[in-house]
Enzyme design. Structure first.
Site, mmCIF file in Angstrom:
data_model
loop_
_atom_site.group_PDB
_atom_site.id
_atom_site.type_symbol
_atom_site.label_atom_id
_atom_site.label_comp_id
_atom_site.label_asym_id
_atom_site.label_seq_id
_atom_site.Cartn_x
_atom_site.Cartn_y
_atom_site.Cartn_z
ATOM 1 N N TYR A 65 -7.498 -9.843 9.222
ATOM 2 C CA TYR A 65 -7.809 -9.100 7.998
ATOM 3 C C TYR A 65 -7.822 -10.039 6.793
ATOM 4 O O TYR A 65 -6.807 -10.641 6.424
ATOM 5 C CB TYR A 65 -6.801 -7.961 7.782
ATOM 6 C CG TYR A 65 -6.747 -6.953 8.930
ATOM 7 C CD1 TYR A 65 -7.779 -6.859 9.867
ATOM 8 C CD2 TYR A 65 -5.675 -6.096 9.081
ATOM 9 C CE1 TYR A 65 -7.737 -5.951 10.913
ATOM 10 C CE2 TYR A 65 -5.620 -5.173 10.120
ATOM 11 C CZ TYR A 65 -6.658 -5.119 11.030
ATOM 12 O OH TYR A 65 -6.602 -4.215 12.076
ATOM 13 N N HIS A 124 -5.242 -8.271 19.645
ATOM 14 C CA HIS A 124 -6.111 -7.372 18.864
ATOM 15 C C HIS A 124 -7.129 -6.642 19.762
ATOM 16 O O HIS A 124 -7.401 -5.465 19.582
ATOM 17 C CB HIS A 124 -6.818 -8.179 17.779
ATOM 18 C CG HIS A 124 -7.130 -7.397 16.543
ATOM 19 N ND1 HIS A 124 -7.089 -7.929 15.287
ATOM 20 C CD2 HIS A 124 -7.498 -6.107 16.371
ATOM 21 C CE1 HIS A 124 -7.429 -7.003 14.401
ATOM 22 N NE2 HIS A 124 -7.679 -5.895 15.035
HETATM 23 P P1 NAP Z 1 -8.773 4.891 7.833
HETATM 24 O O1 NAP Z 1 -7.350 4.636 7.565
HETATM 25 O O2 NAP Z 1 -9.152 5.993 8.747
HETATM 26 O O3 NAP Z 1 -9.570 5.138 6.481
HETATM 27 C C1 NAP Z 1 -9.396 4.357 5.333
HETATM 28 C C2 NAP Z 1 -10.215 5.019 4.219
HETATM 29 O O4 NAP Z 1 -9.694 6.328 3.960
HETATM 30 C C3 NAP Z 1 -10.147 4.260 2.907
HETATM 31 O O5 NAP Z 1 -11.420 4.374 2.305
HETATM 32 C C4 NAP Z 1 -9.121 5.040 2.093
HETATM 33 O O6 NAP Z 1 -9.376 4.954 0.704
HETATM 34 C C5 NAP Z 1 -9.347 6.445 2.600
HETATM 35 N N1 NAP Z 1 -8.132 7.266 2.527
HETATM 36 C C6 NAP Z 1 -6.865 6.895 2.820
HETATM 37 N N2 NAP Z 1 -6.016 7.911 2.667
HETATM 38 C C7 NAP Z 1 -6.755 8.973 2.273
HETATM 39 C C8 NAP Z 1 -6.439 10.319 1.942
HETATM 40 N N3 NAP Z 1 -5.195 10.762 2.008
HETATM 41 N N4 NAP Z 1 -7.454 11.143 1.577
HETATM 42 C C9 NAP Z 1 -8.738 10.695 1.516
HETATM 43 N N5 NAP Z 1 -9.094 9.424 1.820
HETATM 44 C C10 NAP Z 1 -8.117 8.564 2.191
HETATM 45 O O7 NAP Z 1 -9.510 3.585 8.382
HETATM 46 P P2 NAP Z 1 -9.085 2.099 8.771
HETATM 47 O O8 NAP Z 1 -8.680 1.324 7.588
HETATM 48 O O9 NAP Z 1 -10.180 1.588 9.623
HETATM 49 O O10 NAP Z 1 -7.832 2.270 9.752
HETATM 50 C C11 NAP Z 1 -6.499 2.186 9.321
HETATM 51 C C12 NAP Z 1 -5.840 0.907 9.756
HETATM 52 O O11 NAP Z 1 -5.877 0.768 11.179
HETATM 53 C C13 NAP Z 1 -6.547 -0.376 9.276
HETATM 54 O O12 NAP Z 1 -6.341 -0.610 7.915
HETATM 55 C C14 NAP Z 1 -5.950 -1.390 10.212
HETATM 56 O O13 NAP Z 1 -4.651 -1.750 9.784
HETATM 57 C C15 NAP Z 1 -5.913 -0.610 11.516
HETATM 58 N N6 NAP Z 1 -7.105 -0.857 12.371
HETATM 59 C C16 NAP Z 1 -6.924 -1.487 13.565
HETATM 60 C C17 NAP Z 1 -8.017 -1.768 14.389
HETATM 61 C C18 NAP Z 1 -7.793 -2.459 15.699
HETATM 62 O O14 NAP Z 1 -8.778 -2.892 16.328
HETATM 63 N N7 NAP Z 1 -6.578 -2.574 16.161
HETATM 64 C C19 NAP Z 1 -9.316 -1.387 14.006
HETATM 65 C C20 NAP Z 1 -9.465 -0.705 12.805
HETATM 66 C C21 NAP Z 1 -8.356 -0.438 12.000
HETATM 67 P P3 NAP Z 1 -8.616 3.956 -0.325
HETATM 68 O O15 NAP Z 1 -8.287 2.721 0.424
HETATM 69 O O16 NAP Z 1 -9.584 3.783 -1.419
HETATM 70 O O17 NAP Z 1 -7.365 4.670 -0.790
#
Ligand code: NAP
Length: 295
Positions: A65, A124
């Site tokens: 990241y 990962h």
């Molecule tokens: P997510 O958490 O599903 O979505 C993030 C988005 O949702 C951002 O635009 C955020 O906005 C918004 N958001 C957050 N809380 C909210 C709420 N309460 N209401 C409305 N919108 C909201 O997607 P993600 O970042 O892909 O997944 C989360 C975490 O999982 C990642 O950050 C990472 O650490 C991990 N991940 C791991 C893998 C893997 O391969 N292991 C892959 C993908 C992700 P703002 O940021 O503007 O507040």
């Protein structure tokens, strides 16, 4: 970003995190695609810190990241906090996951994070390095107290079987997988396998990366109804659904203060069997089989 008295008094649901036998808050914080330059990086660190103060002490990051900058943001967010109160997870990139490469990548992550151990260190996703080499390096990292536990991400049942067979001294603590209301594939086989083998299941992209069911859709209306019964928001209901089973966790990423507060408050939403059945019917599981979906 101050914590209010009402927020301070709120309870956060916890689950036992796989073989660690430690209670961990069901909602954590992701760090992928955080703004990682200048003032916006400071804001991202402040958002994470607010989340921690609200009980979101499980922080998920990765060397991938921001090419290490997300780990530096986490370092800024946790500065001065008691390490034992936090649950910090990072990941090695598959291309670095040779035996020596895994050890070195972990050491680099620890340096960037400014801590001397990780709670869990994950592969990962599977790459071309033999799983035996990665798992063996992870076991050494546990033995050397650089990580408390090892885990994997984006692993299907066959991968989990192979990883378990490659381990000799330490179990797999968790499998971090794509899991949100419109992508429930893991419920077919991966989640039951994890539950049967004491492996925590951590839902990534739990809010569909912002592509959330609209209030005008049939599913969105069901979420809104359940939310109204709990004085909650639809996203809180979604997070509560993903974490209602034992051993399940979700790690939404949020930089906006209102999103952080919303996610933290999801930690005390307890769905009834009727709520769960309504959401289950509104967001069908989809077909069994096929490849494990990834992001
Ligand atoms: P997510 O958490 O599903 O979505 C993030 C988005 O949702 C951002 O635009 C955020 O906005 C918004 N958001 C957050 N809380 C909210 C709420 N309460 N209401 C409305 N919108 C909201 O997607 P993600 O970042 O892909 O997944 C989360 C975490 O999982 C990642 O950050 C990472 O650490 C991990 N991940 C791991 C893998 C893997 O391969 N292991 C892959 C993908 C992700 P703002 O940021 O503007 O507040």
């Amino acid at each position: 970003m101050a914590v209010t008295r009402a927020e301070r008094g709120r309870a956060m649901r916890t689950h036992v995190f796989g073989p660690l036998k430690r209670q961990v808050p069901v909602i954590g914080q992701g760090t992928w695609q955080m703004h990682d330059r200048g003032a916006r990086a400071k804001h991202a660190a402040a958002a994470l810190r607010l989340g921690i103060e609200l009980g979101l002490t499980h922080i998920d990051t990765a060397e991938m990241y921001g090419e290490g900058r997300a780990e530096e943001i986490v370092a800024a967010a946790i500065a001065g906090l008691v390490r034992e109160t936090l649950f910090i997870v990072s990941k090695v990139l598959p291309q670095n996951a040779s035996y020596d490469g895994t050890i070195r990548a972990c050491e680099r992550s620890l340096l960037r994070l400014g801590i001397d151990y990780l709670d869990v260190y994950l592969l990962h996703w599977r790459g071309s390095h033999p799983l035996e080499a990665t798992m063996s390096a992870m076991e050494r990292l546990v033995d050397e107290d650089k990580i408390r536990a090892l885990g994997v991400s984006n692993f299907d049942v066959a991968d989990l079987e192979e990883a378990r067979a490659a381990l000799h001294r330490h179990p797999i603590a968790c499998n971090q997988v794509l899991y949100h209301l419109s992508e429930r594939h893991v419920e077919h086989a991966v989640l039951p396998y994890c539950q049967a083998h004491d492996i925590a299941l951590v839902a990534y992209s739990p809010l569909g990366q912002g592509d959330f069911p609209s209030n005008r859709s049939a599913g969105g209306r069901v979420l809104a109804d359940v939310a109204a019964r709990h004085d909650a928001t639809p996203s809180q209901v979604a997070l509560a659904f993903l974490t209602h089973q034992p051993g399940t966790f979700a790690i939404p990423k949020a930089e906006r203060e209102d999103h952080v507060r919303d996610n933290a408050a999801a930690g005390d939403v307890k769905l009834s069997a009727v709520d769960v059945a309504a959401i289950d019917a509104a967001f069908p599981l989809g077909p069994r089989g096929g490849e494990l979906p990834v992001n």
